[in-house]
Design a protein around this motif. Structure first.
Motif, PDB file in Angstrom:
ATOM      1  N   SER A   1      13.342  68.054  28.086  1.00  0.00           N
ATOM      2  CA  SER A   1      13.113  68.209  26.646  1.00  0.00           C
ATOM      3  C   SER A   1      13.840  67.125  25.861  1.00  0.00           C
ATOM      4  O   SER A   1      13.276  66.525  24.940  1.00  0.00           O
ATOM      5  CB  SER A   1      13.563  69.600  26.179  1.00  0.00           C
ATOM      6  OG  SER A   1      12.797  70.609  26.793  1.00  0.00           O
TER       7      SER A   1
ATOM      8  N   GLU B   1       7.052  72.516  20.575  1.00  0.00           N
ATOM      9  CA  GLU B   1       6.193  72.766  19.423  1.00  0.00           C
ATOM     10  C   GLU B   1       7.033  72.960  18.178  1.00  0.00           C
ATOM     11  O   GLU B   1       8.078  73.619  18.233  1.00  0.00           O
ATOM     12  CB  GLU B   1       5.358  74.032  19.634  1.00  0.00           C
ATOM     13  CG  GLU B   1       4.431  73.990  20.817  1.00  0.00           C
ATOM     14  CD  GLU B   1       3.699  75.311  21.031  1.00  0.00           C
ATOM     15  OE1 GLU B   1       3.818  76.232  20.187  1.00  0.00           O
ATOM     16  OE2 GLU B   1       3.004  75.418  22.057  1.00  0.00           O
TER      17      GLU B   1
ATOM     18  N   ALA C   1       3.492  68.622  18.117  1.00  0.00           N
ATOM     19  CA  ALA C   1       3.865  69.112  19.441  1.00  0.00           C
ATOM     20  C   ALA C   1       4.016  67.931  20.393  1.00  0.00           C
ATOM     21  O   ALA C   1       3.401  66.885  20.209  1.00  0.00           O
ATOM     22  CB  ALA C   1       2.821  70.086  19.979  1.00  0.00           C
TER      23      ALA C   1
ATOM     24  N   SER D   1       6.332  72.297  27.090  1.00  0.00           N
ATOM     25  CA  SER D   1       5.927  71.622  25.857  1.00  0.00           C
ATOM     26  C   SER D   1       6.910  71.980  24.747  1.00  0.00           C
ATOM     27  O   SER D   1       7.643  72.969  24.832  1.00  0.00           O
ATOM     28  CB  SER D   1       4.502  72.013  25.463  1.00  0.00           C
ATOM     29  OG  SER D   1       4.432  73.388  25.170  1.00  0.00           O
TER      30      SER D   1
ATOM     31  N   LYS E   1       3.832  67.367  24.547  1.00  0.00           N
ATOM     32  CA  LYS E   1       3.610  67.911  25.891  1.00  0.00           C
ATOM     33  C   LYS E   1       4.500  67.125  26.852  1.00  0.00           C
ATOM     34  O   LYS E   1       4.377  65.906  26.982  1.00  0.00           O
ATOM     35  CB  LYS E   1       2.144  67.784  26.284  1.00  0.00           C
ATOM     36  CG  LYS E   1       1.863  68.425  27.639  1.00  0.00           C
ATOM     37  CD  LYS E   1       0.376  68.420  27.940  1.00  0.00           C
ATOM     38  CE  LYS E   1       0.146  68.873  29.347  1.00  0.00           C
ATOM     39  NZ  LYS E   1      -0.325  70.211  29.483  1.00  0.00           N
ATOM     40  N   VAL E   2       5.393  67.823  27.518  1.00  0.00           N
ATOM     41  CA  VAL E   2       6.343  67.188  28.421  1.00  0.00           C
ATOM     42  C   VAL E   2       5.747  67.100  29.823  1.00  0.00           C
ATOM     43  O   VAL E   2       5.747  66.040  30.443  1.00  0.00           O
ATOM     44  CB  VAL E   2       7.691  67.943  28.430  1.00  0.00           C
ATOM     45  CG1 VAL E   2       8.673  67.289  29.387  1.00  0.00           C
ATOM     46  CG2 VAL E   2       8.266  68.013  27.017  1.00  0.00           C
ATOM     47  N   ASP E   3       5.248  68.210  30.335  1.00  0.00           N
ATOM     48  CA  ASP E   3       4.552  68.250  31.618  1.00  0.00           C
ATOM     49  C   ASP E   3       3.669  69.495  31.641  1.00  0.00           C
ATOM     50  O   ASP E   3       3.500  70.148  30.606  1.00  0.00           O
ATOM     51  CB  ASP E   3       5.517  68.170  32.815  1.00  0.00           C
ATOM     52  CG  ASP E   3       6.515  69.318  32.901  1.00  0.00           C
ATOM     53  OD1 ASP E   3       6.197  70.438  32.442  1.00  0.00           O
ATOM     54  OD2 ASP E   3       7.608  69.111  33.447  1.00  0.00           O
TER      55      ASP E   3
END
Length: 188
Positions: free
Chosen positions: A112, A13, A3, A11, A5-7
């Motif tokens: 993304s 996954e 995964a 996210s 985590k962008v912010d």
């Protein structure tokens, strides 16, 4: 589980069977919207079709040939982003993506793509990323343009879209250009 985590609200996954129902529902509720530019929509008729797709993506990931990620926005599956395989000899790949109709115009796809690009250049040590978009699909072309990709040209009649061929615009980013873009952003 793989995964990114962008912010706080976003996210990415690795797609798994547990996502099949939500993924199918998103496709089904956005069917008319997605069908304009995506040739696989009509082949996704049931949750079982999503499960078959997920099975192929698991094989892709376990064979070290890229990945397919669900885009999770504020706890909901918003779409997908992934790699169309990895050419390890040439250290290159291409990114594909789509968002459900209700998740447009929120900056989700740009963020993304940035996260996937960072992973590809920094973790996988790839040298080139390509994004292709149908010549008439201005929303999809806007993503690489916002990210600083170079428009390298067009390939003619490269994709069969239900009843006609479409041309693709080709965008490329090489690692040294990505580094320059990253440095410029940090300086701003």
């Amino acid at each position: 589980m793989f995964a990114i985590k962008v912010d706080e609200s976003l996210s990415l996954e690795l797609v798994e069977n547990r996502h099949a129902q939500a993924l199918f529902t998103l496709i089904d509720t956005s069917r008319t919207y997605l069908r304009e530019w995506l040739p696989w929509v009509d082949f996704t008729k049931t949750v079982a079709d999503s499960e078959k797709f997920i099975e192929t993506t698991v094989n892709q990931f376990t064979s070290n040939n890229g990945f397919q990620l669900v885009i999770c926005y504020e706890g909901h599956i918003a779409g997908m982003i992934g790699l169309h395989g990895i050419n390890w000899s040439n250290k290159s790949t291409s990114i594909g993506y789509w968002l459900g109709e209700g998740f447009q115009r929120k900056g989700i796809m740009v963020k993304s793509c940035e996260a996937v690009m960072s992973y590809c250049f920094e973790e996988l040590q790839l040298n080139r990323i390509e994004i292709r978009a149908a010549a008439g699909n201005m929303k999809s072309q806007a993503i690489p343009e916002k990210l600083g990709f170079t428009k390298e040209g067009y390939v003619r009649e490269v994709e069969w879209l239900y009843d006609h061929y479409v041309d693709h615009a080709i965008y490329g980013m090489i690692k040294s250009d990505f580094t320059k873009v990253s440095v410029k952003e940090k300086e701003s």
